[in-house]
Scaffold this active site. Structure first.
Site, PDB file in Angstrom:
ATOM      1  N   ASP A 113      17.196 -14.786 -39.110  1.00  0.00           N
ATOM      2  CA  ASP A 113      17.801 -13.781 -38.221  1.00  0.00           C
ATOM      3  C   ASP A 113      17.396 -12.378 -38.659  1.00  0.00           C
ATOM      4  O   ASP A 113      17.750 -11.388 -38.019  1.00  0.00           O
ATOM      5  CB  ASP A 113      19.323 -13.946 -38.123  1.00  0.00           C
ATOM      6  CG  ASP A 113      20.015 -13.759 -39.454  1.00  0.00           C
ATOM      7  OD1 ASP A 113      19.330 -13.671 -40.484  1.00  0.00           O
ATOM      8  OD2 ASP A 113      21.273 -13.701 -39.465  1.00  0.00           O
ATOM      9  N   SER A 114      16.582 -12.303 -39.725  1.00  0.00           N
ATOM     10  CA  SER A 114      15.932 -11.029 -40.067  1.00  0.00           C
ATOM     11  C   SER A 114      15.082 -10.555 -38.896  1.00  0.00           C
ATOM     12  O   SER A 114      14.640  -9.416 -38.882  1.00  0.00           O
ATOM     13  CB  SER A 114      15.067 -11.192 -41.322  1.00  0.00           C
ATOM     14  OG  SER A 114      14.215 -12.316 -41.214  1.00  0.00           O
TER      15      SER A 114
ATOM     16  N   ASP B  92      17.893 -19.967 -38.486  1.00  0.00           N
ATOM     17  CA  ASP B  92      19.174 -19.367 -38.880  1.00  0.00           C
ATOM     18  C   ASP B  92      20.187 -19.449 -37.742  1.00  0.00           C
ATOM     19  O   ASP B  92      19.848 -19.137 -36.589  1.00  0.00           O
ATOM     20  CB  ASP B  92      18.972 -17.872 -39.183  1.00  0.00           C
ATOM     21  CG  ASP B  92      18.815 -17.594 -40.669  1.00  0.00           C
ATOM     22  OD1 ASP B  92      19.251 -18.418 -41.489  1.00  0.00           O
ATOM     23  OD2 ASP B  92      18.253 -16.529 -40.993  1.00  0.00           O
TER      24      ASP B  92
ATOM     25  N   LYS C 161      20.128 -22.953 -40.940  1.00  0.00           N
ATOM     26  CA  LYS C 161      20.602 -22.285 -42.167  1.00  0.00           C
ATOM     27  C   LYS C 161      21.805 -21.438 -41.805  1.00  0.00           C
ATOM     28  O   LYS C 161      21.846 -20.830 -40.736  1.00  0.00           O
ATOM     29  CB  LYS C 161      19.504 -21.417 -42.780  1.00  0.00           C
ATOM     30  CG  LYS C 161      19.970 -20.628 -44.013  1.00  0.00           C
ATOM     31  CD  LYS C 161      18.815 -20.041 -44.805  1.00  0.00           C
ATOM     32  CE  LYS C 161      18.297 -18.731 -44.280  1.00  0.00           C
ATOM     33  NZ  LYS C 161      19.303 -17.631 -44.201  1.00  0.00           N
TER      34      LYS C 161
ATOM     35  N   GLU D  46      24.919 -18.700 -43.720  1.00  0.00           N
ATOM     36  CA  GLU D  46      25.197 -17.877 -44.907  1.00  0.00           C
ATOM     37  C   GLU D  46      26.631 -18.046 -45.376  1.00  0.00           C
ATOM     38  O   GLU D  46      27.569 -18.039 -44.559  1.00  0.00           O
ATOM     39  CB  GLU D  46      24.964 -16.391 -44.579  1.00  0.00           C
ATOM     40  CG  GLU D  46      23.508 -16.057 -44.290  1.00  0.00           C
ATOM     41  CD  GLU D  46      23.286 -14.562 -44.026  1.00  0.00           C
ATOM     42  OE1 GLU D  46      24.233 -13.758 -44.183  1.00  0.00           O
ATOM     43  OE2 GLU D  46      22.154 -14.221 -43.641  1.00  0.00           O
TER      44      GLU D  46
ATOM     45  N   GLU E 251      19.585 -15.192 -52.617  1.00  0.00           N
ATOM     46  CA  GLU E 251      18.989 -13.897 -52.259  1.00  0.00           C
ATOM     47  C   GLU E 251      19.511 -12.776 -53.157  1.00  0.00           C
ATOM     48  O   GLU E 251      20.735 -12.594 -53.302  1.00  0.00           O
ATOM     49  CB  GLU E 251      19.273 -13.558 -50.784  1.00  0.00           C
ATOM     50  CG  GLU E 251      18.669 -12.195 -50.403  1.00  0.00           C
ATOM     51  CD  GLU E 251      18.545 -11.933 -48.919  1.00  0.00           C
ATOM     52  OE1 GLU E 251      18.871 -12.829 -48.110  1.00  0.00           O
ATOM     53  OE2 GLU E 251      18.126 -10.812 -48.568  1.00  0.00           O
TER      54      GLU E 251
HETATM   55  O1  KIV Z   1      16.812 -14.059 -42.196  1.00  0.00           O
HETATM   56  C1  KIV Z   1      16.028 -14.223 -43.145  1.00  0.00           C
HETATM   57  O2  KIV Z   1      14.838 -13.873 -43.081  1.00  0.00           O
HETATM   58  C2  KIV Z   1      16.538 -14.832 -44.351  1.00  0.00           C
HETATM   59  C3  KIV Z   1      15.654 -14.832 -45.561  1.00  0.00           C
HETATM   60  C4  KIV Z   1      15.616 -13.487 -46.162  1.00  0.00           C
HETATM   61  C5  KIV Z   1      16.037 -15.866 -46.526  1.00  0.00           C
HETATM   62  O3  KIV Z   1      17.643 -15.294 -44.375  1.00  0.00           O
END
Ligand code: KIV
EC number: 2.1.2.11
Length: 273
Positions: free
Chosen positions: A41-42, A80, A110, A112, A180
């Site tokens: 989600d970056s 994510d 994924k 968090e 992270e």
């Molecule tokens: O969203 C993302 O790119 C991430 C990575 C930094 C692990 O969660």
């Protein structure tokens, strides 16, 4: 060959993961032979231009996840779950994860954190056959509550919380945990305590795998240096220089040249005059 979850669990060599958000990025990652691609989600920051990941929606993740899957059909893809789509309970998490898996063809999701709600969600997802990657340490979706985008786990309380969170995620069924922005020695301890692979970003060399953001690794943003990322190229500069050269040549009528133009026979042209 595409990795499976048992394969990833048993891998002896460090696992290589990189983020990708679109078809060309995914093609490049697959051609480079990475083990896993993360549709992070970056994308909120590096692709959509938000100043955090919080505005990213499930529809955004699905849109980009589908493009990544098309570009990397032979690579293990993790998507994510974005902010607000899984913290509200296991049923919501299940609904979000099912949408992602069904609509993108991703191999895993994924999420968090390691709060009781999130651990419950991980338990339900994994019990129902959805592989889950956990994520502790700095968690960008809720970074404001963590004091900003800062290294986590430096003091005893924070370090213990990070270690306990990683262990609890494993216990809940996560097949891997991202660490992270935590001290390398803490990441080493967590890696030694866990059976499932840790994937580090800003967490030192002892994790069982590493992940970097595509745009950081390739230097797509000039001047955006981050301690946790190594820039293996300066594509931002290359891109700007190429675009400037194009603009200069168009304005000087140097482009398109003969080699980029199509010909027509004299007699055909003559009939038009
Ligand atoms: O969203 C993302 O790119 C991430 C990575 C930094 C692990 O969660």
């Amino acid at each position: 060959m595409k990795r499976s979850v048992p394969d990833l669990l048993q891998a002896a060599d460090p696992l290589v993961m990189v983020t990708a958000y679109d078809y060309p990025g995914a093609r490049h990652a697959e051609a480079a032979g990475v083990d896993l691609i993360l549709v992070g989600d970056s994308l909120g920051n590096v692709v959509l231009g938000y100043d955090s990941t919080a505005p990213v929606t499930l529809a955004d993740m699905i849109h980009h996840g589908r493009a990544v899957r098309r570009g990397a059909p032979g690579t293990f893809v993790v998507v994510d779950l974005p902010f607000g789509t899984y913290q509200t309970g296991a049923a919501d998490a299940m609904r979000s994860a099912v949408q992602v898996i069904q609509q993108t063809g991703a191999d895993a999701v994924k999420l968090e954190g390691a709060t009781p709600e999130i651990l419950e969600a991980v338990t339900v997802l994994t019990r129902n056959g959805i592989p889950v990657m956990g994520h502790v340490g700095l968690m960008p979706q809720t970074a404001t509550a963590q004091g900003g985008l800062k290294v986590q786990g430096r003091d005893e309380e924070g370090a213990r919380r990070t270690l306990d969170g990683a262990l609890a995620l494993q216990e809940a069924g996560a097949f891997s945990v991202v660490l992270e922005a935590i001290p390398a020695r803490l990441a080493r301890l967590i890696t030694e305590r866990l059976v499932v692979p840790t994937i580090g970003i800003g967490a030192g060399v002892h994790c069982r795998g590493q992940v970097l953001v595509y745009h950081d690794l390739l230097g797509l943003y000039e001047g955006d240096e981050k301690k946790l990322a190594k820039r293996y190229a300066e594509l931002g500069r290359t891109s700007r220089e190429a675009l400037s050269a194009y603009a200069r040549e168009v304005r000087a009528r140097e482009f398109p040249g003969k080699e980029h133009s199509f010909v027509m026979k004299d007699e055909v042209l003559g009939k038009l005059y």
